[in-house]
Design a protein around this motif. Structure first.
Motif, mmCIF file in Angstrom:
data_model
loop_
_atom_site.group_PDB
_atom_site.id
_atom_site.type_symbol
_atom_site.label_atom_id
_atom_site.label_comp_id
_atom_site.label_asym_id
_atom_site.label_seq_id
_atom_site.Cartn_x
_atom_site.Cartn_y
_atom_site.Cartn_z
ATOM 1 N N ILE A 67 0.834 -1.204 0.000
ATOM 2 C CA ILE A 67 0.000 0.000 0.000
ATOM 3 C C ILE A 67 0.865 1.249 0.000
ATOM 4 O O ILE A 67 0.544 2.239 -0.667
ATOM 5 N N GLY A 68 1.986 1.209 0.708
ATOM 6 C CA GLY A 68 2.894 2.354 0.714
ATOM 7 C C GLY A 68 3.400 2.700 -0.680
ATOM 8 O O GLY A 68 3.475 3.872 -1.059
ATOM 9 N N LYS A 69 3.703 1.679 -1.453
ATOM 10 C CA LYS A 69 4.169 1.919 -2.826
ATOM 11 C C LYS A 69 3.065 2.556 -3.685
ATOM 12 O O LYS A 69 3.331 3.434 -4.506
ATOM 13 N N VAL A 70 1.830 2.118 -3.482
ATOM 14 C CA VAL A 70 0.715 2.703 -4.237
ATOM 15 C C VAL A 70 0.532 4.169 -3.855
ATOM 16 O O VAL A 70 0.323 5.030 -4.720
ATOM 17 N N LEU A 71 0.612 4.469 -2.566
ATOM 18 C CA LEU A 71 0.462 5.853 -2.124
ATOM 19 C C LEU A 71 1.573 6.735 -2.694
ATOM 20 O O LEU A 71 1.315 7.867 -3.130
ATOM 21 N N GLN A 72 2.790 6.226 -2.705
ATOM 22 C CA GLN A 72 3.890 6.990 -3.290
ATOM 23 C C GLN A 72 3.659 7.220 -4.781
ATOM 24 O O GLN A 72 3.888 8.314 -5.289
ATOM 25 N N LYS A 73 3.199 6.196 -5.480
ATOM 26 C CA LYS A 73 2.941 6.346 -6.914
ATOM 27 C C LYS A 73 1.845 7.371 -7.165
ATOM 28 O O LYS A 73 1.951 8.192 -8.073
ATOM 29 N N GLU A 74 0.796 7.327 -6.347
ATOM 30 C CA GLU A 74 -0.285 8.311 -6.490
ATOM 31 C C GLU A 74 0.230 9.728 -6.253
ATOM 32 O O GLU A 74 -0.169 10.662 -6.932
ATOM 33 N N ALA A 75 1.121 9.880 -5.287
ATOM 34 C CA ALA A 75 1.665 11.203 -4.979
ATOM 35 C C ALA A 75 2.503 11.752 -6.131
ATOM 36 O O ALA A 75 2.541 12.968 -6.347
ATOM 37 N N THR A 76 3.146 10.874 -6.890
ATOM 38 C CA THR A 76 4.013 11.347 -7.971
ATOM 39 C C THR A 76 3.236 11.985 -9.114
ATOM 40 O O THR A 76 3.835 12.657 -9.959
ATOM 41 N N LYS A 77 1.918 11.806 -9.132
ATOM 42 C CA LYS A 77 1.119 12.443 -10.190
ATOM 43 C C LYS A 77 1.204 13.964 -10.108
ATOM 44 O O LYS A 77 1.055 14.650 -11.111
ATOM 45 N N HIS B 122 -9.254 -1.348 -5.024
ATOM 46 C CA HIS B 122 -10.675 -1.268 -5.355
ATOM 47 C C HIS B 122 -11.321 -0.066 -4.657
ATOM 48 O O HIS B 122 -12.070 0.695 -5.270
ATOM 49 N N PHE B 123 -11.027 0.107 -3.394
ATOM 50 C CA PHE B 123 -11.669 1.175 -2.637
ATOM 51 C C PHE B 123 -10.962 2.522 -2.784
ATOM 52 O O PHE B 123 -11.608 3.552 -2.908
ATOM 53 N N TYR B 124 -9.627 2.538 -2.795
ATOM 54 C CA TYR B 124 -8.887 3.803 -2.838
ATOM 55 C C TYR B 124 -8.734 4.337 -4.259
ATOM 56 O O TYR B 124 -8.933 5.520 -4.504
ATOM 57 N N LEU B 125 -8.372 3.469 -5.179
ATOM 58 C CA LEU B 125 -8.146 3.891 -6.561
ATOM 59 C C LEU B 125 -9.394 3.738 -7.436
ATOM 60 O O LEU B 125 -9.380 4.067 -8.603
ATOM 61 N N ARG B 126 -10.435 3.164 -6.865
ATOM 62 C CA ARG B 126 -11.709 2.932 -7.562
ATOM 63 C C ARG B 126 -11.543 1.993 -8.748
ATOM 64 O O ARG B 126 -12.206 2.127 -9.760
ATOM 65 N N GLU B 127 -10.650 1.023 -8.608
ATOM 66 C CA GLU B 127 -10.470 0.020 -9.654
ATOM 67 C C GLU B 127 -11.479 -1.090 -9.441
ATOM 68 O O GLU B 127 -11.711 -1.515 -8.308
ATOM 69 N N GLU B 128 -12.062 -1.566 -10.518
ATOM 70 C CA GLU B 128 -13.037 -2.652 -10.437
ATOM 71 C C GLU B 128 -12.316 -3.996 -10.484
ATOM 72 O O GLU B 128 -11.486 -4.227 -11.356
#
Length: 147
Positions: A18-28, A91-97
C-alpha cells in the motif's frame, strides 16, 4: 510466537504494498525524481508521498521482525497475501473494479494465508503438518481447477 509472526507478516506485506501505491499516487503531482534539492524538497513536502514512504518502510520492518520469529518457509508464503490486500485497497482507494476471477483470487490468497498460519501453529514440525499442508494444496488446486 508463530501466530504473532504471521500477523506481522500480513500487516507488513500489506503496508509495504500500500505504501508503494500511495507513493505512486503522490508522484502524479510531483516532478520526475532527481537528486536536485528542489525536487527532493517537493517530494519531502508531499504529505501523501511521506505517508507512503512510512508505510513502505514500516512494512519492511514488520517483515524483518516476523523473520526473526519464524522461518522464511512460513513468512514468504504468508507475505503473498499482501497482494490480495493491495487488490482490495486498490478497489476502494483507486476505484479500480475487480473482475470475478480477481475477487476469487483475493479470497483464495487470504484462505491460503489462514491455512498456512493455522497449520504452522497447530502442527509445528510434525507429520500432521505435512498431511495438512498436502490437504490444503489439493484443496486449493481443486479451487483453481474450477476457476
Amino acid at each position: 510466537m508463530t501466530a504473532l509472526a504471521v500477523l506481522l507478516t500480513v500487516l507488513g506485506s500489506a503496508a509495504n504494498n500500500i505504501g508503494k501505491v500511495l507513493q505512486k499516487e503522490a508522484t502524479k503531482d510531483l516532478p520526475q525524481l532527481s537528486l536536485s534539492k528542489a525536487v527532493m524538497r517537493r517530494y519531502a513536502g508531499s504529505r501523501l508521498w511521506r505517508i507512503g514512504l512510512l508505510a513502505d518502510v514500516g512494512g519492511a520492518l514488520c517483515l524483518l521482525a516476523a523473520l526473526s520469529m519464524a522461518p522464511v518457509s512460513l513468512i514468504q508464503p504468508v507475505s503473498g497475501c499482501g497482494m490480495a490486500i493491495l487488490a482490495v485497497f486498490s478497489h476502494f482507494y483507486l476505484r479500480e473494479e475487480l473482475q470475478a476471477n480477481e475477487r476469487a483470487g483475493v479470497v483464495v490468497a487470504m484462505a491460503g494465508t489462514v491455512g498456512v498460519g493455522l497449520t504452522a501453529e497447530l502442527f509445528e514440525d510434525s507429520l500432521p503438518a505435512t498431511l495438512a499442508s498436502l490437504g490444503l494444496l489439493c484443496g486449493y488446486g481443486g479451487v483453481f481447477a474450477l476457476l
